[in-house]
Scaffold this motif. Structure first.
Motif, PDB file in Angstrom:
ATOM      1  N   GLY A   1     -22.425  83.181 -58.736  1.00 35.09           N
ATOM      2  CA  GLY A   1     -21.581  84.362 -58.804  1.00 35.09           C
ATOM      3  C   GLY A   1     -20.176  84.126 -58.301  1.00 35.09           C
ATOM      4  O   GLY A   1     -19.582  85.004 -57.674  1.00 35.09           O
ATOM      5  N   LEU A   2     -19.640  82.924 -58.581  1.00 35.74           N
ATOM      6  CA  LEU A   2     -18.301  82.555 -58.114  1.00 35.74           C
ATOM      7  C   LEU A   2     -17.456  82.116 -59.316  1.00 35.74           C
ATOM      8  O   LEU A   2     -17.097  80.949 -59.439  1.00 35.74           O
ATOM      9  N   PRO A   3     -17.094  83.026 -60.196  1.00 37.52           N
ATOM     10  CA  PRO A   3     -16.426  82.652 -61.442  1.00 37.52           C
ATOM     11  C   PRO A   3     -15.030  82.061 -61.267  1.00 37.52           C
ATOM     12  O   PRO A   3     -14.539  81.382 -62.168  1.00 37.52           O
ATOM     13  N   ALA A   4     -14.370  82.277 -60.134  1.00 35.83           N
ATOM     14  CA  ALA A   4     -13.009  81.761 -59.917  1.00 35.83           C
ATOM     15  C   ALA A   4     -12.968  80.479 -59.094  1.00 35.83           C
ATOM     16  O   ALA A   4     -11.909  79.882 -58.924  1.00 35.83           O
ATOM     17  N   LEU A   5     -14.111  80.021 -58.577  1.00 33.46           N
ATOM     18  CA  LEU A   5     -14.131  78.851 -57.692  1.00 33.46           C
ATOM     19  C   LEU A   5     -13.623  77.609 -58.412  1.00 33.46           C
ATOM     20  O   LEU A   5     -14.149  77.216 -59.442  1.00 33.46           O
ATOM     21  N   GLU A   6     -12.561  76.989 -57.855  1.00 33.08           N
ATOM     22  CA  GLU A   6     -11.960  75.798 -58.458  1.00 33.08           C
ATOM     23  C   GLU A   6     -12.105  74.549 -57.613  1.00 33.08           C
ATOM     24  O   GLU A   6     -12.181  73.454 -58.146  1.00 33.08           O
ATOM     25  N   TYR A   7     -12.107  74.696 -56.302  1.00 34.80           N
ATOM     26  CA  TYR A   7     -12.123  73.526 -55.419  1.00 34.80           C
ATOM     27  C   TYR A   7     -13.212  73.682 -54.364  1.00 34.80           C
ATOM     28  O   TYR A   7     -13.279  74.681 -53.671  1.00 34.80           O
ATOM     29  N   LEU A   8     -14.041  72.650 -54.265  1.00 36.81           N
ATOM     30  CA  LEU A   8     -15.101  72.607 -53.271  1.00 36.81           C
ATOM     31  C   LEU A   8     -14.963  71.293 -52.517  1.00 36.81           C
ATOM     32  O   LEU A   8     -15.127  70.224 -53.107  1.00 36.81           O
ATOM     33  N   MET A   9     -14.607  71.392 -51.229  1.00 35.70           N
ATOM     34  CA  MET A   9     -14.400  70.208 -50.406  1.00 35.70           C
ATOM     35  C   MET A   9     -15.283  70.291 -49.174  1.00 35.70           C
ATOM     36  O   MET A   9     -15.237  71.277 -48.442  1.00 35.70           O
ATOM     37  N   ILE A  10     -16.094  69.258 -48.966  1.00 34.17           N
ATOM     38  CA  ILE A  10     -17.023  69.211 -47.844  1.00 34.17           C
ATOM     39  C   ILE A  10     -16.729  67.946 -47.066  1.00 34.17           C
ATOM     40  O   ILE A  10     -16.705  66.851 -47.628  1.00 34.17           O
ATOM     41  N   GLY A  11     -16.509  68.086 -45.771  1.00 34.88           N
ATOM     42  CA  GLY A  11     -16.147  66.952 -44.926  1.00 34.88           C
ATOM     43  C   GLY A  11     -17.310  66.011 -44.660  1.00 34.88           C
ATOM     44  O   GLY A  11     -18.376  66.087 -45.291  1.00 34.88           O
ATOM     45  N   SER A  12     -17.142  65.138 -43.697  1.00 37.61           N
ATOM     46  CA  SER A  12     -18.136  64.124 -43.348  1.00 37.61           C
ATOM     47  C   SER A  12     -19.252  64.704 -42.478  1.00 37.61           C
ATOM     48  O   SER A  12     -19.031  65.622 -41.691  1.00 37.61           O
ATOM     49  N   ASP A  13     -20.448  64.147 -42.627  1.00 36.85           N
ATOM     50  CA  ASP A  13     -21.614  64.470 -41.795  1.00 36.85           C
ATOM     51  C   ASP A  13     -21.972  65.949 -41.764  1.00 36.85           C
ATOM     52  O   ASP A  13     -22.473  66.456 -40.765  1.00 36.85           O
ATOM     53  N   SER A  14     -21.744  66.647 -42.845  1.00 38.36           N
ATOM     54  CA  SER A  14     -22.174  68.041 -42.966  1.00 38.36           C
ATOM     55  C   SER A  14     -23.449  68.096 -43.804  1.00 38.36           C
ATOM     56  O   SER A  14     -23.705  67.205 -44.612  1.00 38.36           O
ATOM     57  N   PHE A  15     -24.273  69.105 -43.574  1.00 37.00           N
ATOM     58  CA  PHE A  15     -25.543  69.244 -44.291  1.00 37.00           C
ATOM     59  C   PHE A  15     -26.346  67.940 -44.181  1.00 37.00           C
ATOM     60  O   PHE A  15     -26.885  67.440 -45.157  1.00 37.00           O
ATOM     61  N   SER A  16     -26.431  67.385 -42.995  1.00 38.81           N
ATOM     62  CA  SER A  16     -26.913  66.005 -42.854  1.00 38.81           C
ATOM     63  C   SER A  16     -28.223  65.817 -42.104  1.00 38.81           C
ATOM     64  O   SER A  16     -28.710  64.702 -42.016  1.00 38.81           O
ATOM     65  N   GLN A  17     -28.828  66.867 -41.562  1.00 36.06           N
ATOM     66  CA  GLN A  17     -30.017  66.656 -40.742  1.00 36.06           C
ATOM     67  C   GLN A  17     -31.295  67.245 -41.315  1.00 36.06           C
ATOM     68  O   GLN A  17     -32.318  67.268 -40.647  1.00 36.06           O
ATOM     69  N   ARG A  18     -31.244  67.715 -42.545  1.00 34.66           N
ATOM     70  CA  ARG A  18     -32.436  68.270 -43.175  1.00 34.66           C
ATOM     71  C   ARG A  18     -32.546  67.820 -44.611  1.00 34.66           C
ATOM     72  O   ARG A  18     -31.554  67.649 -45.301  1.00 34.66           O
ATOM     73  N   SER A  19     -33.771  67.671 -45.053  1.00 39.21           N
ATOM     74  CA  SER A  19     -34.028  67.415 -46.466  1.00 39.21           C
ATOM     75  C   SER A  19     -33.686  68.688 -47.231  1.00 39.21           C
ATOM     76  O   SER A  19     -33.888  69.788 -46.726  1.00 39.21           O
ATOM     77  N   GLY A  20     -33.157  68.539 -48.427  1.00 38.57           N
ATOM     78  CA  GLY A  20     -32.800  69.734 -49.172  1.00 38.57           C
ATOM     79  C   GLY A  20     -32.380  69.441 -50.590  1.00 38.57           C
ATOM     80  O   GLY A  20     -32.521  68.327 -51.093  1.00 38.57           O
ATOM     81  N   HIS A  21     -31.838  70.478 -51.221  1.00 43.49           N
ATOM     82  CA  HIS A  21     -31.445  70.421 -52.626  1.00 43.49           C
ATOM     83  C   HIS A  21     -30.010  70.908 -52.774  1.00 43.49           C
ATOM     84  O   HIS A  21     -29.639  71.922 -52.196  1.00 43.49           O
TER      85      HIS A  21
END
Length: 193
Positions: A69-89
């Motif tokens: 539901g984010l029709p205008a989203l143009e840039y997605l930037m994620i830094g280092s070591d984020s979302f890093s301690q769990r298994s996921g999708h």
């Protein structure tokens, strides 16, 4: 309007981050080391959101990353070591995203990364040691020109799919990237590239 979570915010707190049904928000910024113990992250139904920037060491315990539901989203930037301690999708289907940048060591425990039906995506850059145990699926990305995967990215993947990428001109892989898990049914699909 912007939602800005400053550096080192909520570092020792458990919780959930939800940005939903916000009609005027155009930017989300999460500062370094913020929300590091939060278990869930949801951004949806925010029609003017153009940019998401997540700093280093954020949201380490989140087990699913999906945007909708984010029709205008143009840039997605994620830094280092984020979302890093769990298994996921990881799933991205926001059609207007032009650039996705993931820093070193992020999503390192995730088991799959699926990016499809994002016709505006031109650049995909994944840092070193990110998505180490994850399979990769890139499908129906009509504008994608460049893929960069750093050292050990998708190193133990079981399946990698590059399909319907008509503008792709460059795939750059770091040492041991996409080297596949040592199993009999590891699969590489390259179709309509």
């Amino acid at each position: 309007k912007s939602v800005d979570v400053g550096e080192d915010s909520f570092t020792n707190k458990n919780g959930s981050f939800v940005l939903k049904n916000c009609a005027t928000v155009s930017e989300l910024v999460i500062g370094n080391r913020s929300l590091s113990s939060f278990a869930s992250f949801e951004v949806s139904s925010t029609p003017l959101l153009k940019t998401i920037t997540i700093g280093d060491g954020c949201l380490k315990k989140v087990g699913a990353f999906a945007l909708s539901g984010l029709p205008a989203l143009e840039y997605l930037m994620i830094g280092s070591d984020s979302f890093s301690q769990r298994s996921g999708h990881f799933a991205l289907t926001s059609p207007s995203v032009k650039a996705l940048v993931v820093g070193d060591g992020s999503f390192s425990q995730y088991t799959d990364c699926s990016i499809h039906d994002v016709p505006s995506l031109e650049t995909l850059s994944i840092g070193d040691n990110s998505f180490v145990a994850s399979s990769l699926e890139l499908k129906s990305l009509n504008g994608l020109k460049s893929v960069v995967i750093g050292r050990r990215g998708f190193e133990n993947c079981e399946r990698a799919v590059f399909e319907s990428l008509p503008e792709l001109t460059s795939i750059q892989l770091g040492w041991s990237a996409l080297s596949f898990k040592d199993i009999d049914n590891a699969t590489l699909v390259m179709k309509s590239v």
